[in-house]
Design a protein around this motif. Structure first.
Motif, mmCIF file in Angstrom:
data_model
loop_
_atom_site.group_PDB
_atom_site.id
_atom_site.type_symbol
_atom_site.label_atom_id
_atom_site.label_comp_id
_atom_site.label_asym_id
_atom_site.label_seq_id
_atom_site.Cartn_x
_atom_site.Cartn_y
_atom_site.Cartn_z
ATOM 1 N N UNK A 75 0.867 -1.176 0.000
ATOM 2 C CA UNK A 75 0.000 0.000 0.000
ATOM 3 C C UNK A 75 0.906 1.228 0.000
ATOM 4 N N UNK A 76 0.357 2.365 -0.361
ATOM 5 C CA UNK A 76 1.113 3.607 -0.326
ATOM 6 C C UNK A 76 1.226 4.066 1.129
ATOM 7 N N UNK A 77 2.352 4.651 1.532
ATOM 8 C CA UNK A 77 2.470 5.138 2.912
ATOM 9 C C UNK A 77 1.358 6.112 3.306
ATOM 10 N N UNK A 78 0.835 6.853 2.334
ATOM 11 C CA UNK A 78 -0.259 7.778 2.651
ATOM 12 C C UNK A 78 -1.537 7.046 3.044
ATOM 13 N N UNK A 79 -1.676 5.803 2.623
ATOM 14 C CA UNK A 79 -2.836 5.011 3.047
ATOM 15 C C UNK A 79 -2.808 4.841 4.559
ATOM 16 N N UNK A 80 -1.634 4.505 5.083
ATOM 17 C CA UNK A 80 -1.501 4.365 6.535
ATOM 18 C C UNK A 80 -1.701 5.716 7.229
ATOM 19 N N UNK A 81 -1.158 6.781 6.642
ATOM 20 C CA UNK A 81 -1.324 8.111 7.232
ATOM 21 C C UNK A 81 -2.785 8.541 7.213
ATOM 22 N N UNK A 82 -3.462 8.310 6.091
ATOM 23 C CA UNK A 82 -4.875 8.696 5.988
ATOM 24 C C UNK A 82 -5.722 7.947 7.011
ATOM 25 N N UNK A 83 -5.465 6.656 7.165
ATOM 26 C CA UNK A 83 -6.215 5.881 8.155
ATOM 27 C C UNK A 83 -5.868 6.309 9.583
ATOM 28 N N UNK A 84 -4.671 6.837 9.772
ATOM 29 C CA UNK A 84 -4.261 7.322 11.096
ATOM 30 C C UNK A 84 -4.986 8.604 11.459
ATOM 31 N N UNK A 85 -5.090 9.529 10.502
ATOM 32 C CA UNK A 85 -5.610 10.859 10.812
ATOM 33 C C UNK A 85 -7.079 11.075 10.475
ATOM 34 N N UNK A 86 -7.696 10.181 9.736
ATOM 35 C CA UNK A 86 -9.124 10.327 9.447
ATOM 36 C C UNK A 86 -9.909 10.101 10.741
ATOM 37 N N UNK A 87 -10.948 10.905 10.962
ATOM 38 C CA UNK A 87 -11.716 10.724 12.202
ATOM 39 C C UNK A 87 -12.404 9.361 12.287
ATOM 40 N N UNK A 88 -12.736 8.788 11.128
ATOM 41 C CA UNK A 88 -13.326 7.453 11.057
ATOM 42 C C UNK A 88 -12.774 6.772 9.810
ATOM 43 N N UNK A 89 -12.612 5.454 9.836
ATOM 44 C CA UNK A 89 -12.067 4.773 8.665
ATOM 45 C C UNK A 89 -13.124 4.512 7.575
ATOM 46 N N UNK A 90 -13.818 5.573 7.189
ATOM 47 C CA UNK A 90 -14.828 5.431 6.141
ATOM 48 C C UNK A 90 -14.342 6.128 4.880
ATOM 49 N N UNK A 91 -14.911 5.748 3.744
ATOM 50 C CA UNK A 91 -14.533 6.360 2.470
ATOM 51 C C UNK A 91 -14.797 7.868 2.496
ATOM 52 N N UNK A 92 -15.888 8.274 3.103
ATOM 53 C CA UNK A 92 -16.227 9.698 3.162
ATOM 54 C C UNK A 92 -15.217 10.475 4.010
ATOM 55 N N UNK A 93 -14.838 9.931 5.144
ATOM 56 C CA UNK A 93 -13.878 10.609 6.026
ATOM 57 C C UNK A 93 -12.510 10.708 5.364
ATOM 58 N N UNK A 94 -12.101 9.647 4.678
ATOM 59 C CA UNK A 94 -10.810 9.658 3.968
ATOM 60 C C UNK A 94 -10.858 10.675 2.841
ATOM 61 N N UNK A 95 -11.950 10.700 2.078
ATOM 62 C CA UNK A 95 -12.089 11.660 0.971
ATOM 63 C C UNK A 95 -12.034 13.093 1.492
#
Length: 144
Positions: A75-95
């Protein structure tokens, strides 16, 4: 609940661990399990003990560690970062998070950071960086 340091002494209570350390650990564990990987699969990258401590939020990963873990997970390192900082692990929160990052980078003038921007810049002698790499500067001819 207490975590233990490498030497076995009681460490920092789990309630005092910064949120990003905990959420990175959860994000990494979620991706690791989704990819069907065990902690032992990371022996060459970080070691099982280090992975365990990352997942529990005891250790803080470096950028090099994050790149190695992401590479192992494919996976891209930003995937881990996005999942770390998104308030919830949902597609909408990541977007939403990625849109915020996109706007912040644009506001910083992202073109300044692009590798292609440095190639088109003229150096002090009027040549672009690419020209400077490909041939030596012109020498003035001696006057006769």
């Amino acid at each position: 609940m207490f975590f233990y340091s490498k030497c076995g002494n009681p460490g920092v209570p789990s309630s005092k661990i910064p949120a990003a350390k905990k959420t990175f650990g959860r994000a990494f564990r979620t991706v690791r399990l989704a990819k069907g990987k065990t902690q032992e699969d990371f022996v060459q990258t970080s070691g099982r003990t280090h992975v365990s401590m990352l997942e529990r939020g005891v250790n803080t990963p470096t950028l090099t560690t994050i790149e190695g873990l992401a590479s192992e997970l494919r996976v891209h390192p930003l995937t881990l970062a996005a999942l770390t900082y998104a308030p919830q692990p949902t597609a909408e929160a990541i977007a939403s998070l990625l849109e915020r990052v996109k706007a912040e980078v644009a506001a910083l003038g992202a073109a300044k950071f692009a590798p292609s921007a440095s190639r088109s810049r003229a150096s002090s002698d009027g040549r672009t960086d690419e020209e400077a790499r490909s041939r030596p500067p012109k020498r003035p001819r001696p006057r006769t």
